[in-house]
Motif scaffolding. Sequence first.
Motif, PDB file in Angstrom:
ATOM      1  N   THR A 129     -10.918  12.132   3.176  1.00 49.86           N
ATOM      2  CA  THR A 129      -9.665  12.798   3.538  1.00 49.86           C
ATOM      3  C   THR A 129      -8.601  11.844   4.064  1.00 49.86           C
ATOM      4  O   THR A 129      -7.523  12.290   4.435  1.00 49.86           O
ATOM      5  CB  THR A 129      -9.933  13.874   4.606  1.00 49.86           C
ATOM      6  OG1 THR A 129     -10.527  13.247   5.739  1.00 49.86           O
ATOM      7  CG2 THR A 129     -10.825  14.967   4.080  1.00 49.86           C
ATOM      8  N   ASP A 130      -8.882  10.550   4.073  1.00 48.10           N
ATOM      9  CA  ASP A 130      -7.916   9.615   4.648  1.00 48.10           C
ATOM     10  C   ASP A 130      -7.154   8.808   3.604  1.00 48.10           C
ATOM     11  O   ASP A 130      -6.285   8.026   3.943  1.00 48.10           O
ATOM     12  CB  ASP A 130      -8.594   8.682   5.644  1.00 48.10           C
ATOM     13  CG  ASP A 130      -9.712   7.869   5.014  1.00 48.10           C
ATOM     14  OD1 ASP A 130      -9.882   7.906   3.782  1.00 48.10           O
ATOM     15  OD2 ASP A 130     -10.416   7.177   5.774  1.00 48.10           O
ATOM     16  N   GLY A 131      -7.459   8.986   2.326  1.00 53.59           N
ATOM     17  CA  GLY A 131      -6.753   8.259   1.279  1.00 53.59           C
ATOM     18  C   GLY A 131      -7.192   6.823   1.132  1.00 53.59           C
ATOM     19  O   GLY A 131      -6.651   6.082   0.313  1.00 53.59           O
ATOM     20  N   ASP A 132      -8.184   6.421   1.912  1.00 53.70           N
ATOM     21  CA  ASP A 132      -8.659   5.042   1.868  1.00 53.70           C
ATOM     22  C   ASP A 132      -9.828   4.927   0.902  1.00 53.70           C
ATOM     23  O   ASP A 132     -10.986   4.823   1.299  1.00 53.70           O
ATOM     24  CB  ASP A 132      -9.067   4.585   3.277  1.00 53.70           C
ATOM     25  CG  ASP A 132      -9.407   3.109   3.317  1.00 53.70           C
ATOM     26  OD1 ASP A 132      -8.908   2.355   2.465  1.00 53.70           O
ATOM     27  OD2 ASP A 132     -10.182   2.712   4.213  1.00 53.70           O
TER      28      ASP A 132
ATOM     29  N   LYS B 226      -4.635  10.391  -3.620  1.00 51.22           N
ATOM     30  CA  LYS B 226      -4.529   9.279  -2.668  1.00 51.22           C
ATOM     31  C   LYS B 226      -3.147   9.253  -2.009  1.00 51.22           C
ATOM     32  O   LYS B 226      -3.034   9.091  -0.800  1.00 51.22           O
ATOM     33  CB  LYS B 226      -4.813   7.973  -3.409  1.00 51.22           C
ATOM     34  CG  LYS B 226      -4.910   6.755  -2.547  1.00 51.22           C
ATOM     35  CD  LYS B 226      -5.319   5.548  -3.389  1.00 51.22           C
ATOM     36  CE  LYS B 226      -5.320   4.290  -2.580  1.00 51.22           C
ATOM     37  NZ  LYS B 226      -6.633   3.911  -2.125  1.00 51.22           N
ATOM     38  N   LYS B 227      -2.105   9.437  -2.796  1.00 50.01           N
ATOM     39  CA  LYS B 227      -0.741   9.460  -2.254  1.00 50.01           C
ATOM     40  C   LYS B 227      -0.577  10.619  -1.272  1.00 50.01           C
ATOM     41  O   LYS B 227      -0.003  10.459  -0.193  1.00 50.01           O
ATOM     42  CB  LYS B 227       0.273   9.579  -3.383  1.00 50.01           C
ATOM     43  CG  LYS B 227       1.700   9.500  -2.909  1.00 50.01           C
ATOM     44  CD  LYS B 227       2.674   9.447  -4.069  1.00 50.01           C
ATOM     45  CE  LYS B 227       4.079   9.248  -3.553  1.00 50.01           C
ATOM     46  NZ  LYS B 227       5.043   9.070  -4.624  1.00 50.01           N
ATOM     47  N   GLY B 228      -1.094  11.798  -1.635  1.00 45.84           N
ATOM     48  CA  GLY B 228      -1.009  12.953  -0.750  1.00 45.84           C
ATOM     49  C   GLY B 228      -1.718  12.724   0.563  1.00 45.84           C
ATOM     50  O   GLY B 228      -1.214  13.095   1.636  1.00 45.84           O
ATOM     51  N   LEU B 229      -2.873  12.105   0.508  1.00 47.22           N
ATOM     52  CA  LEU B 229      -3.654  11.879   1.723  1.00 47.22           C
ATOM     53  C   LEU B 229      -3.080  10.779   2.603  1.00 47.22           C
ATOM     54  O   LEU B 229      -3.428  10.673   3.777  1.00 47.22           O
ATOM     55  CB  LEU B 229      -5.103  11.556   1.357  1.00 47.22           C
ATOM     56  CG  LEU B 229      -5.879  12.686   0.685  1.00 47.22           C
ATOM     57  CD1 LEU B 229      -7.266  12.200   0.267  1.00 47.22           C
ATOM     58  CD2 LEU B 229      -5.977  13.905   1.588  1.00 47.22           C
ATOM     59  N   SER B 230      -2.197   9.970   2.050  1.00 46.73           N
ATOM     60  CA  SER B 230      -1.650   8.843   2.814  1.00 46.73           C
ATOM     61  C   SER B 230      -0.482   9.238   3.714  1.00 46.73           C
ATOM     62  O   SER B 230      -0.074   8.461   4.575  1.00 46.73           O
ATOM     63  CB  SER B 230      -1.210   7.729   1.868  1.00 46.73           C
ATOM     64  OG  SER B 230      -0.059   8.130   1.142  1.00 46.73           O
TER      65      SER B 230
END
Length: 191
Positions: A13-16, A87-91
């Motif tokens: 959930t962290d985009g990492d 990934k962009k959304g989670l960042s």
Amino acid sequence: MTSFAIIGHLALTDGDFSLNDLPGAGRMDVLCRCVNASFFLSHDLRRDVDCYLVLLGKSKAPRTLLFRGNEMRSLSPDERSAGALIKKGLSIPCGSEFREAAPGVYVRNTGLDRLFAEHTFAVLDENGTDIRTVTTMPDAFLLSDHQNFSDDEESLIKNASQYSVGPVCLHADHTITVISNEIDRRKNGWK
């Protein structure tokens, strides 16, 4: 409008995460295939579909991403494209209301309980009623990723209508394709 919601039990959930290892990001590959199955037609997108991903993996769980077909601008039919949008959304930082991350992609810090307060979902499960015998098609469907629903999820969905797409268990993205096909058939008068 049709809505699909898919629970990602292990999805980070962290985009990492690396786009080169979507399975290693808590089976993000499964969720990317569900996004693609929700929208893609041959040479077009389904504009009348919303797809929710409820991510329950480490660190900032739960988080919900919303993909809107009528606003989508940069989704290509490969897993990496969907993964890049996730990934962009989670960042981006967000709160309890949806925040736009990209055209047609939104994120918020809420989970399945909030979605159930906003929508009436039919649950797709291999033990449900055959969807082809249903007179009126639901307009919102809930699926699980590669794992079964948890006990907490089962208690939340216990009163929801449950439907099946056939006699054998299918992957979530294949189930979305079958449901979309059934909706298409009914809209166009096919039996």
